[in-house]
Motif scaffolding. Sequence first.
Motif, mmCIF file in Angstrom:
data_model
loop_
_atom_site.group_PDB
_atom_site.id
_atom_site.type_symbol
_atom_site.label_atom_id
_atom_site.label_comp_id
_atom_site.label_asym_id
_atom_site.label_seq_id
_atom_site.Cartn_x
_atom_site.Cartn_y
_atom_site.Cartn_z
ATOM 1 N N HIS A 109 0.840 -1.193 0.000
ATOM 2 C CA HIS A 109 0.000 0.000 0.000
ATOM 3 C C HIS A 109 0.877 1.245 0.000
ATOM 4 N N ASN A 110 0.292 2.349 -0.425
ATOM 5 C CA ASN A 110 0.856 3.680 -0.250
ATOM 6 C C ASN A 110 -0.325 4.640 -0.195
ATOM 7 N N ILE A 111 -0.043 5.914 -0.049
ATOM 8 C CA ILE A 111 -1.123 6.903 -0.113
ATOM 9 C C ILE A 111 -0.648 8.066 -0.970
ATOM 10 N N GLU A 112 -1.559 8.538 -1.814
ATOM 11 C CA GLU A 112 -1.289 9.662 -2.699
ATOM 12 C C GLU A 112 -2.469 10.616 -2.635
ATOM 13 N N LEU A 113 -2.181 11.910 -2.761
ATOM 14 C CA LEU A 113 -3.242 12.907 -2.887
ATOM 15 C C LEU A 113 -3.323 13.285 -4.362
ATOM 16 N N ARG A 114 -4.519 13.135 -4.938
ATOM 17 C CA ARG A 114 -4.691 13.364 -6.374
ATOM 18 C C ARG A 114 -5.712 14.457 -6.650
ATOM 19 N N ASP A 115 -5.582 15.032 -7.848
ATOM 20 C CA ASP A 115 -6.523 16.061 -8.285
ATOM 21 C C ASP A 115 -7.663 15.421 -9.084
ATOM 22 N N GLU A 116 -8.522 16.254 -9.646
ATOM 23 C CA GLU A 116 -9.684 15.747 -10.386
ATOM 24 C C GLU A 116 -9.295 15.021 -11.671
ATOM 25 N N ASP A 117 -8.064 15.250 -12.150
ATOM 26 C CA ASP A 117 -7.572 14.556 -13.340
ATOM 27 C C ASP A 117 -6.816 13.283 -12.978
ATOM 28 N N ASP A 118 -6.867 12.887 -11.713
ATOM 29 C CA ASP A 118 -6.221 11.674 -11.200
ATOM 30 C C ASP A 118 -4.690 11.768 -11.217
ATOM 31 N N GLU A 119 -4.182 12.995 -11.130
ATOM 32 C CA GLU A 119 -2.738 13.232 -11.072
ATOM 33 C C GLU A 119 -2.344 13.543 -9.635
ATOM 34 N N VAL A 120 -1.151 13.087 -9.229
ATOM 35 C CA VAL A 120 -0.653 13.369 -7.882
ATOM 36 C C VAL A 120 -0.401 14.872 -7.754
ATOM 37 N N VAL A 121 -0.883 15.461 -6.670
ATOM 38 C CA VAL A 121 -0.729 16.892 -6.412
ATOM 39 C C VAL A 121 0.578 17.135 -5.656
ATOM 40 N N ASP A 122 1.426 18.004 -6.170
ATOM 41 C CA ASP A 122 2.649 18.458 -5.502
ATOM 42 C C ASP A 122 3.493 17.336 -4.892
#
Length: 168
Positions: A109-122
């Motif tokens: 597992h990992n965790i990522e924060l993504r935007d509405e385009d499913d891209e990782v933010v910053d």
Amino acid sequence: MPVSRRTLIGAVGGTTLASLSGCLGERERDGGTEGAAESELEEEEATGGAESEAVDEWEDVDEIRLATDITVWIGVDPDPIDGVENPTLVVFEGREYAITWENRGEFLHNIELRDEDDEVVDDYATPPMDTEGETQTLEFEATPEIAEYVCDPHEMTMRGDVEVVDPA
């Protein structure tokens, strides 16, 4: 043989649902308002987790705790998400937060924060890990671009919404 938390919750949930279904059936036979009761239940289920809680319950939160359960996130803290699968997280724009999560199994597992385009933010992402009992913390500033948190290896089922609230 010890009973797992998951088995216990499933059994209790099934029993509660069966009991509730029986009660609703009796209300219909007695001339009650089963339709109204079902609508209320459906509304509660549809708005479960943080979405149904007042935003002010998130005012003092700066750390969010999650855990893994094979293919879903489980909310641990704060109270509005405790026990909720893939809960909606509420954060206030411009504030600093930490998401700490525990791997409760030996799955990657990992965790990522993504935007509405499913891209990782910053670059808000942790490296994958598969050690049971290990924790990771992701620190971030809440920005309007953040829309979801996702486990990349299980992105189809381990994802939840992030509601970014304007503090004004």
